[in-house]
Design a protein around this motif. Structure first.
Motif, short mmCIF file in Angstrom:
data_model
loop_
_atom_site.label_atom_id
_atom_site.label_comp_id
_atom_site.label_asym_id
_atom_site.label_seq_id
_atom_site.Cartn_x
_atom_site.Cartn_y
_atom_site.Cartn_z
N UNK A 130 0.83 -1.21 0.00
CA UNK A 130 0.00 0.00 0.00
C UNK A 130 0.86 1.26 0.00
N UNK A 131 1.99 1.20 0.70
CA UNK A 131 2.90 2.35 0.78
C UNK A 131 3.80 2.48 -0.44
N UNK A 132 3.74 1.51 -1.35
CA UNK A 132 4.56 1.55 -2.55
C UNK A 132 6.03 1.23 -2.30
N UNK A 133 6.32 0.48 -1.24
CA UNK A 133 7.71 0.23 -0.85
C UNK A 133 8.24 -1.14 -1.26
N UNK A 134 7.41 -1.98 -1.89
CA UNK A 134 7.88 -3.29 -2.36
C UNK A 134 8.36 -3.14 -3.79
N UNK A 135 9.59 -3.58 -4.04
CA UNK A 135 10.21 -3.43 -5.36
C UNK A 135 10.09 -4.69 -6.22
N UNK A 136 10.01 -5.84 -5.55
CA UNK A 136 10.01 -7.12 -6.27
C UNK A 136 9.06 -8.08 -5.58
#
Length: 184
Positions: A130-136
């Motif tokens: 939700x925070x947009x912090x996962x890259x993969x």
């Protein structure tokens, strides 16, 4: 900058409840390899308490399969962070409990030197997505239709559609498929 990698086993119908699926030697080997590629794992309390003391005990007793022991060795050797307000203390030597803001802590960790960060479980990864912090994203899809149980990304409210790019697939003898996606 370090990347945050979310990895999880799921069923064909998106169930991520560990009791509704199986983990065989191929899956363990896959996750052992992934664990060795990172130098930090991040969990919430529930997932941490599923993993510890189980895997440290497997390593201590060495009574399981070679794949179990190798995963336990990789898991035990890596640093871990547990986000929890209720956990009093960590059960293993390489674990730190964090009670601060998830977003701020992960942004700080991404800036530190080192290998990538592996995130497991459901609650913490959902918040990070939700925070947009996962890259993969690494999904290992098992050939099971559970028909019930917790679903992946249940209750996640994305500010916008998340576009992923498939960069790798691996088919296991069991019929499971490992999918590796990068955030675009």
């Amino acid at each position: 900058m370090r990347k945050v990698i979310f990895a999880i086993n799921i069923t064909v119908d998106g169930c991520c409840d560990h009791t509704k699926q199986f983990v065989d030697e191929e899956k363990l080997e896959y996750f052992t390899h992934l664990t060795r590629e990172v130098d930090l794992q991040v969990f919430g309390r529930k997932t941490y308490q599923l993993m510890v003391p189980y895997w440290p005990e497997v390593l201590k007793n060495q009574s399981e399969t070679k794949a179990d022991t190798e995963f336990a060795r990789a898991f035990d050797s890596i640093n871990k962070i547990v986000f929890s307000r209720s956990l009093d203390r960590a059960e293993d030597k390489n674990t730190r409990i964090v009670r601060t803001n998830l977003r701020d802590e992960i942004l700080k960790l991404k800036q530190e030197q080192g290998k990538n960060i592996l995130v497991g479980g459901v609650d913490i990864p959902s918040q990070l997505i939700e925070l947009g912090l996962v890259d993969e994203y690494r999904f290992v899809v098992g050939p099971i239709v559970a028909g019930e149980g917790r679903r992946l990304l249940e209750g996640v409210n994305l500010p916008e559609k998340l576009q992923l790019k498939l960069v790798e697939t691996k088919i296991f003898k069991s019929g499971s498929v490992a999918l590796r996606y990068l955030k675009q």
